[in-house]
Every structure is written in structure tokens, then in C-alpha cells.
Design an enzyme around this catalytic site. Structure first.
Site, PDB file in Angstrom:
ATOM      1  N   GLY A   1      33.975  37.036  40.870  1.00  0.00           N
ATOM      2  CA  GLY A   1      33.252  36.097  40.696  1.00  0.00           C
ATOM      3  C   GLY A   1      33.904  34.759  40.411  1.00  0.00           C
ATOM      4  CB  THR A   2      33.680  31.543  42.193  1.00  0.00           C
ATOM      5  OG1 THR A   2      32.152  31.033  41.754  1.00  0.00           O
ATOM      6  CG2 THR A   2      33.568  32.154  43.563  1.00  0.00           C
ATOM      7  CG  ASP A   3      30.780  30.872  37.299  1.00  0.00           C
ATOM      8  OD1 ASP A   3      30.973  29.984  38.264  1.00  0.00           O
ATOM      9  OD2 ASP A   3      29.724  31.096  36.585  1.00  0.00           O
TER      10      ASP A   3
ATOM     11  CE  LYS B   1      33.377  27.276  40.961  1.00  0.00           C
ATOM     12  NZ  LYS B   1      32.403  28.327  40.564  1.00  0.00           N
TER      13      LYS B   1
END
Length: 496
Positions: A95-97, A186
Site C-alpha cells: 500500500g502507498t500510505d 510519498k
């Protein structure tokens, strides 16, 4: 090439309406059926394996990265070590978080270092993290199909393609670029270019083909017995991983942002937060200050709280909320007091990498026998490319006029003054050793100091090995040579 794809979860592995995680086995079946033929047609040497052996504490066996904890870094690293001998590279779907946190943590879990920051067990294969802003699959009545409007297919393909470059480090691939994992951040929740790296250019880029980027990859193992392929090195990595997993709970790290407030009040808010972190059992603090790591001293309340933390054995790192730039020598009066507390400047490490590095080093300290001084020195050293190296030169590197090396374990400085030449000074500023200049220090098979016309003004003794030149400050300022495998020379080049 044998590439193993490990699915940890995240948007890329979700499907349905509303979106929900696909069970690991169902995702692996769909990926093998829908992805493998196209990937193998483009890369005939490719042998893909979709692993289902990693399971988190969730109904699907995968994990939304928002819920990922430091102990889960260890689970991912452990699965890579379990499969290491059977594959030539790894792609981790995530997941990108918190992908940048995992990408920052894995290098410290998959490598083992001595107190000088030299590798004892070193990653020899690529580990590429990727994910997506939109799911890889779309559910239909006939079952999962590729989500044609998403970025998942391009990211998985690019991650596999760049893994074939066999760069021996943990990297993060997103939107056509391969970043060093512990340099990535991110930066967007809406663009496909969700990640960037403010301090390091891409390692590789994909477009019409795959090409190396401007950044120089890590060298990998300096000798076969230091590679994770070697059973003894693998044992070192597994022992360290077990120790870190066991020690994370007792070595909590908390990040505190510095924000505008009435710092001169009798009870400054930041001081209260520091005391609250100590009361909660924190053994490490990462402060994200302004600019070059400036933290307001106010009327002394914040300084007193930080000093209480350091005196109590808490390790403090100072980073910056600014995306670019570096925290080093505290130039401004607003931050000069920080140096006196014993806090460690994060250099050009991202706060994400600083948090991961401090967490893992503290958890590994008892296992390795590292005391507070060793921990602070390792935090200041670049171990896996997470920051610019300040205390050493490696083969081919040059200390040009106007540049300097700073000892990670003390105040020693090797300064190449544009007029006076090379000067080694101790923590009090006293000269220890000098070579008149001007010139440049070049590390070839051994260090040489060359004048502007190329004449040799000084050369290290011929019987010392070349490979890595390290400036140390404890117990005395010294320049030590190590061979390419990190083994120290029997003598120092310069010292008291």
C-alpha cells in the site's frame, strides 16, 4: 531470471465495490493467469512466482498499509530471507500510505553492519517495492480482469523490468521511476507519480525500454562471504532480524513536529510533548525542525526537556520538515544549542528514513553490543545510501578543494582548504596532521593527494590496502584504510 512477487496488500490488491482486499490466494491466481503470459512474452528469461506464504493478522492475510506496524517490517524481511536462495530478485506489492516507511526499513533489516558502518552481511539481490493508486484488477461476473484505467499494470511491469537490472538494494518503483527505497517520499494522493526523492535522482527509468538513471547504485557485497547467499552471512541476518523483532516493543521511537507556539511560556508545548513521550516509554525521538533543523529554545524549557531525554538514555535525532536540504552543523543561533544536547543531525535523511533507521538500530543494539556512542555514530553514517556519506571516501571518490570529511564518532574534521590544503583537526580544532596544498584527495588503490597540476603531494604507504578511507574521531582523530571487503588496515595513515 527468477522473480518472486510478494503481496502485502494495499490498493493494488483490492477489488470490488466497495473496495476490499482480495484474499492472497485469489490475488495470486488472478495475477498468474492475467499477468504472467504478457510479462514472459516481453521477457522470455523471466520465471515468476507469486508467493502466498506471507500472512498478516487479518481475514484476507494482507494488510492495508495504514495499519502496518514496525513488527510487520520484520515479517516482510523474514519472508524475503526465507525465499532468498530460490529467487534472483523480489517485487513487494505494498500500500502507498506507508510504502516509504517499509522501503526505508527493509535495507536496515536485510543488511548487517559493524560499528564502523561496514557490511558484515550484505543484500546481493534486488528488492523492489511497488503499488498503485488504483486497483490492479476489476471484478466482473466472469471473475477478475485487468483494470485498464489503473496504474497497477504499468507499476508491476516496471518493477519486474527494473528488478532485472539486478541492483543489489531495496528500491521503490512508481510511475516509470526506480528510486532508492530509503530516499523516497510519498508526495501525492491523486497523481500516478505518487512518490519522489528530493535528495537522490532515480536509479533507473522505464519508458521505451529500461535505462539506468543518474544515481549510482549501491555496490552490493564486497566479497562472497559478506553476501546473503553465504550461509554464515544469512545466519547473521536472521539472528539480527530475530533480535530486532523482539526489541522493537521496548525501543519505541516517536516523531515530534516542531510547530509555531509560545515556546517562551513556563510550560512550552513541545517540552510537554517530549516529557509525554518519555513517560510513554520512548527510547528514541525524531524531531522535525525548521530549515536546517532549527528548534526554538524559548526560555530554556525545550532545551531542558531534551536534555532530560538525552540524560535518560533516549537517542534524539533532528530532521527537517523541509523536503530538500540537509541538517548538519547548526549554523543559526536558533538551532546552535541543539549541538550541546548530544542530539544527532539527520543530514539529508528524510524524516521517514530517520524514523525507520533509529527504530531498527535501537532494537538491534543489545544484540550487537552497541552502546549510545556507537548508535549515534551509526546514525550519522550512511549505511545503505540513506544519506550522503560524510565520514568516508570509497573507490574513485574525490575530496575536492572546499570539501571536508566529518568523523561520525567524534569532532574530528579532515578539511581540504582551497588555499592551505589538507588538514586533520581534532574536536577542539587543533591541527593533528596536514599536507600543504592546494590539491585534491583521490582514492585509487590507495589515497593520494594531487596538486592542481597532477603532481603527487602525498601518498599513503604502499603496503596499506585501498578501498575505503574512514575518518574516525574516537578515541583519537585518525584516517584508517580498509580493503574493499571492509577489513581494516593494521595501521592508521594519520593520527595522534
Amino acid at each position: 531470471m527468477r522473480v518472486c512477487i510478494i503481496n502485502t496488500g494495499g490498493t493494488i490488491a483490492c477489488a470490488g465495490d466497495p473496495l476490499a482486499p482480495m484474499p492472497s490466494a485469489r490475488f495470486a491466481e488472478a495475477a498468474g493467469r492475467l499477468l504472467t503470459p504478457s510479462l514472459m512474452a516481453a521477457m522470455p528469461d523471466l520465471r515468476l512466482h507469486f508467493d502466498t506464504g506471507l500472512a498478516f493478522d487479518s481475514p484476507s492475510g494482507t494488510l492495508d498499509s495504514t495499519d502496518l506496524r514496525p513488527v510487520d517490517w520484520c515479517r516482510i524481511a523474514g519472508r524475503i530471507l526465507d525465499l532468498y536462495a530460490d529467487h534472483d530478485g523480489f517485487v513487494v506489492l505494498h500500500g502507498t500510505d506507508t510504502m516509504d516507511y517499509t522501503a526505508s526499513a527493509l535495507p536496515f533489516l536485510l543488511n548487517v553492519f559493524d560499528p564502523d558502518g561496514l557490511g558484515r552481511a550484505v543484500l546481493s539481490k534486488p528488492v523492489v517495492l511497488t503499488g498503485a493508486q488504483l486497483p490492479l484488477f476489476r471484478e466482473t461476473a466472469a471473475g477478475p480482469v485487468l483494470n485498464a484505467g489503473g496504474d497497477g499494470w504499468a507499476n508491476v511491469t516496471g518493477a519486474v523490468q527494473t528488478a532485472r537490472l539486478r541492483l543489489p538494494e531495496v528500491a521503490l518503483f512508481f510511475d516509470g521511476r526506480l528510486w532508492r527505497g530509503n530516499r523516497a517520499l510519498k508526495v501525492s494522493t491523486t497523481r500516478f507519480a505518487a512518490f519522489d526523492s528530493p535528495h537522490l535522482a532515480p536509479l533507473a527509468e522505464s519508458g521505451i525500454g529500461v535505462r539506468h538513471g543518474p544515481a549510482v547504485p549501491l555496490n552490493g557485497p564486497p566479497a562472497p562471504d559478506r553476501a546473503l547467499d553465504d550461509p554464515a552471512a544469512m545466519a547473521l541476518a536472521r539472528d539480527q532480524l530475530d533480535a530486532v523483532e523482539a526489541g522493537l516493543g521496548e525501543n519505541v521511537v516517536i516523531e515530534l513536529p516542531v510547530t509555531p507556539a509560545d515556546h517562551a511560556s513556563p510550560a512550552p508545548p513541545l517540552a510537554a510533548l517530549i516529557d509525554a513521550a518519555l513517560a510513554a516509554g520512548a527510547r528514541g525521538l525524531v524531531l522535525t525542525g525548521y530549515g536546517e533543523g532549527n528548534v526554538p529554545a524559548g526560555a530554556g524549557g525545550i532545551a531542558s526537556a531534551l536534555q532530560r531525554a538525552v540524560d535518560g538514555g533516549v537517542t534524539v535525532m533532528i530532521g527537517s520538515r523541509v523536503i530538500g536540504g540537509s541538517v548538519g552543523t547548526f549554523h543559526y543561533a536558533a538551532g546552535a544549542w541543539m549541538a550541546r544536547t548530544g542530539a544527532v543531525a539527520a543530514g539529508d535523511m528524510t524524516p521517514v528514513a530517520a524514523f525507520a533507521k533509529l527504530s531498527i538500530l535501537l532494537a538491534a543494539a543489545a544484540h550487537h553490543g552497541w552502546d549510545g556512542r556507537a548508535i549515534r555514530a551509526l546514525l550519522s553514517r550512511s549505511l545503505t545510501g540513506e544519506s550522503s556519506s560524510r565520514d568516508r571516501l570509497s573507490g574513485g571518490e574525490v575530496l575536492h578543494p572546499g570539501m571536508a570529511l566529518h568523523a561520525a564518532d567524534g569532532g574530528a574534521v579532515l578539511d581540504n582548504d582551497p588555499a592551505d590544503g589538507l588538514t586533520l583537526r581534532d574536536g577542539a580544532g587543533a591541527q593533528v596532521w596536514a599536507v600543504p596544498g592546494p590539491g585534491r584527495l583521490v582514492l585509487r588503490d590507495r589515497p593520494v593527494f594531487l596538486g592542481h597540476d597532477g603532481a603527487t603531494l602525498w601518498a599513503a604507504p604502499a603496503d596499506l590496502p585501498g578501498g575505503i578511507l574512514i575518518l574516525t574521531g574516537h578515541p583519537v582523530p585518525a584516517l584508517t584504510l580498509h580493503d574493499p571487503a571492509g577489513r581494516a588496515a593494521p595501521a592508521v595513515i594519520a593520527g595522534l
